[in-house]
Design an enzyme around this catalytic site. Structure first.
Site, mmCIF file in Angstrom:
data_model
loop_
_atom_site.group_PDB
_atom_site.id
_atom_site.type_symbol
_atom_site.label_atom_id
_atom_site.label_comp_id
_atom_site.label_asym_id
_atom_site.label_seq_id
_atom_site.Cartn_x
_atom_site.Cartn_y
_atom_site.Cartn_z
ATOM 1 N N GLU A 221 5.800 40.855 -42.103
ATOM 2 C CA GLU A 221 6.095 40.187 -40.846
ATOM 3 C C GLU A 221 7.391 39.398 -40.995
ATOM 4 O OE1 GLU A 221 4.351 36.442 -38.347
ATOM 5 O OE2 GLU A 221 2.894 38.030 -38.800
ATOM 6 N N HIS A 270 1.219 39.135 -32.166
ATOM 7 C CA HIS A 270 0.805 37.921 -31.472
ATOM 8 C C HIS A 270 1.999 37.400 -30.683
ATOM 9 C CE1 HIS A 270 -1.897 37.539 -35.263
ATOM 10 N NE2 HIS A 270 -2.346 38.447 -34.431
ATOM 11 N N GLU A 358 -0.955 31.405 -27.685
ATOM 12 C CA GLU A 358 -0.698 32.596 -28.504
ATOM 13 C C GLU A 358 -1.673 33.688 -28.079
ATOM 14 O OE1 GLU A 358 -1.045 34.042 -33.189
ATOM 15 O OE2 GLU A 358 -1.603 32.012 -32.593
ATOM 16 N N ARG A 360 -3.156 37.189 -28.698
ATOM 17 C CA ARG A 360 -3.232 37.879 -29.989
ATOM 18 C C ARG A 360 -3.581 39.370 -29.919
ATOM 19 N NH1 ARG A 360 -3.476 34.704 -34.464
ATOM 20 N NH2 ARG A 360 -4.889 36.092 -35.578
#
Length: 469
Positions: A221, A270, A358, A360
């Site tokens: 990521e 996300h 957020e 997800r």
């Protein structure tokens, strides 16, 4: 950056080519290149003509002429081309009326931003996606009448412990679901991620963090800074382009496919989001986890329309192999400040300015322009209709007793289910003319082609389950 700044950039860097880029319905970036001598001020006034009938889900051959209109603010030097090249993101324009093409994802994202302002609710929507991706040494597959297979090669993968490699087997590798945060040499991709981050920074995309992710065989990521909706979607396309090309330069291959590996974590995206007005974060308040009532209504809209959103935020048949219990997947349409299995999480932040939601369940195969626009429209619908999401769920959602589990809704389990929900629940997207019915119909038709192909292809696992039945 204005058009004059672009021409200065061309001259100062002795640029030889200008690459005009746009995004198709599926989210794939397309391009056409012109020599710098053919790129004059008229390109910013009249655009660059191209054939729209060759883009999947777009024009018919009888009305194929379209224009690419470069956005000077998006200009950046390409760090991967042999010759000095300037990449510039374009809007797709209808030559007949000079307006943005109805099915152009970037145009739709711009309309979503304009709609937000028109409501008076806010003037800016900020988005911060966290796309995960895999880096493999190689991938081979074949699909024909004789059968099909796929084989992933990864020296870092747990299944490579017994293999012989040129120069020896490194032996240091993460176990299944054990890839989160170990230092090198277990994390074998540190240098590649460093190179990706430096290339992103060269192109104006600010990197905040990078790390190995949970899945063992090369899941990663790169976290980049939030920005306004259209700008952040532009950056998402730059990030994908950068990840693919840096991996390629190292002799490896990268994929944003949500679930390429059976039995380990899939890749999500996300998406952090908030709405602002007059420089004030409208999501900050005195309610649950420091949220305002408006933010709760925004969450209510996301949850209410989640199954329709799935068709856009989780746009592939492979997307739904990630949305299953047991792999930290957000398969519960609920919200929580603590629980990562909830579809909407409220991150802990020190400053009210950073207060955000957020979401997800999206994954990185989503078309960022369409996904961000669709989530904003769902959230705004929640605000306008005061759709409260109910009480938060701070328990472990995977360990709830059966009677409580039944009360928690879930996202779709397949792409065809998601497309059915999008077809039925589309009114919130059409507000302000952001998504047209024609565009939604074309999107559903395009995606149903993928569903049909998937349904008609025999899978190897079916031999395991049914060959001796």
């Amino acid at each position: 950056m204005a058009a004059a700044d672009v021409f200065k950039l061309l001259k100062d860097n002795d640029v030889k080519f200008v690459d005009l880029r746009f995004t198709d319905t599926r989210g794939k970036e397309q391009h056409v290149t012109v020599p710098v001598r053919s790129f004059g001020p008229e390109k910013f006034e009249d655009g660059h003509a191209f054939d729209g009938s060759s883009i999947a889900g777009w024009k018919g051959i009888q009305a194929s002429d379209m224009l690419l209109m470069p956005d000077p603010d998006s200009a950046r030097l390409d760090p991967f081309s042999d010759e000095p090249t300037l990449n510039i993101t374009c809007d797709v324009i209808e030559p007949t009326d000079g307006k943005g093409y109805d099915r152009d994802p970037r145009t739709i994202a711009k309309r979503a931003e304009a709609y937000l302002k028109s409501t008076g609710i806010g003037d800016t929507a900020y988005f911060g996606p966290e796309p995960e991706f895999f880096i493999f040494d190689g991938v081979t597959w074949n699909i024909d009448m004789s059968g099909c297979f796929v084989k992933i090669s990864s020296e870092e993968a747990p299944w490579s412990t017994g293999r012989e490699f040129e120069g020896g087997n490194m032996a240091h590798r993460p176990p299944v679901k054990g890839g989160y945060f170990p230092v090198p040499p277990v994390d074998s991709l540190q240098d590649i991620r460093n190179a990706m981050c430096l290339a992103l920074e060269q192109q104006g995309v600010e990197v905040e963090v990078h790390h190995h992710e949970v899945a063992a065989a090369g899941q990663n990521e790169i976290g980049t800074k939030f920005n306004s909706l259209v700008k952040r979607a532009d950056w998402m396309q730059i990030l994908k382009y950068t990840v693919w090309n840096v991996a390629h330069s190292y002799g490896k291959t990268a994929t944003f496919m949500p679930k390429p590996i059976v039995g380990d974590n899939g890749s999500g995206m996300h998406v952090h989001q908030s709405v602002w007005k007059g420089g004030q974060n409208l999501f900050a308040g005195n309610g649950y986890a420091g949220l305002s009532e408006l933010a709760l209504y925004y969450i209510g809209g996301i949850i209410k329309h989640a199954k329709a959103l799935n068709a856009i935020t989780n746009p592939g048949t492979n997307s739904y192999k990630r949305l299953v219990p047991g792999f930290e997947a957000p398969i519960n349409l609920a919200y929580s400040a603590k629980n990562r299995s909830a579809a909407c999480r409220i991150p802990h932040v020190a400053s009210p300015k950073a207060r955000r939601v957020e979401v997800r369940f999206p994954d990185p195969t989503a078309n960022a322009y369409l996904a961000f626009a669709a989530m904003l429209m769902a959230g705004l619908d929640g605000i306008q209709n005061k759709i409260h999401p109910g009480d938060p769920i701070d328990k472990n959602l995977y360990d709830l007793p059966p009677e409580e589990v039944k009360k928690v809704p879930h996202p779709c389990a397949s792409l065809d289910e998601a497309l059915e929900n999008l077809d039925k629940d589309r009114a919130f997207l059409a507000k302000g003319g952001v998504f047209s019915n024609d565009m939604i119909d074309a999107y559903i038709d395009l995606k149903m082609e993928e569903v049909t192909r998937f349904r008609m292809t025999t899978q190897p696992v079916e031999f395991d389950m049914y060959y001796s039945a």
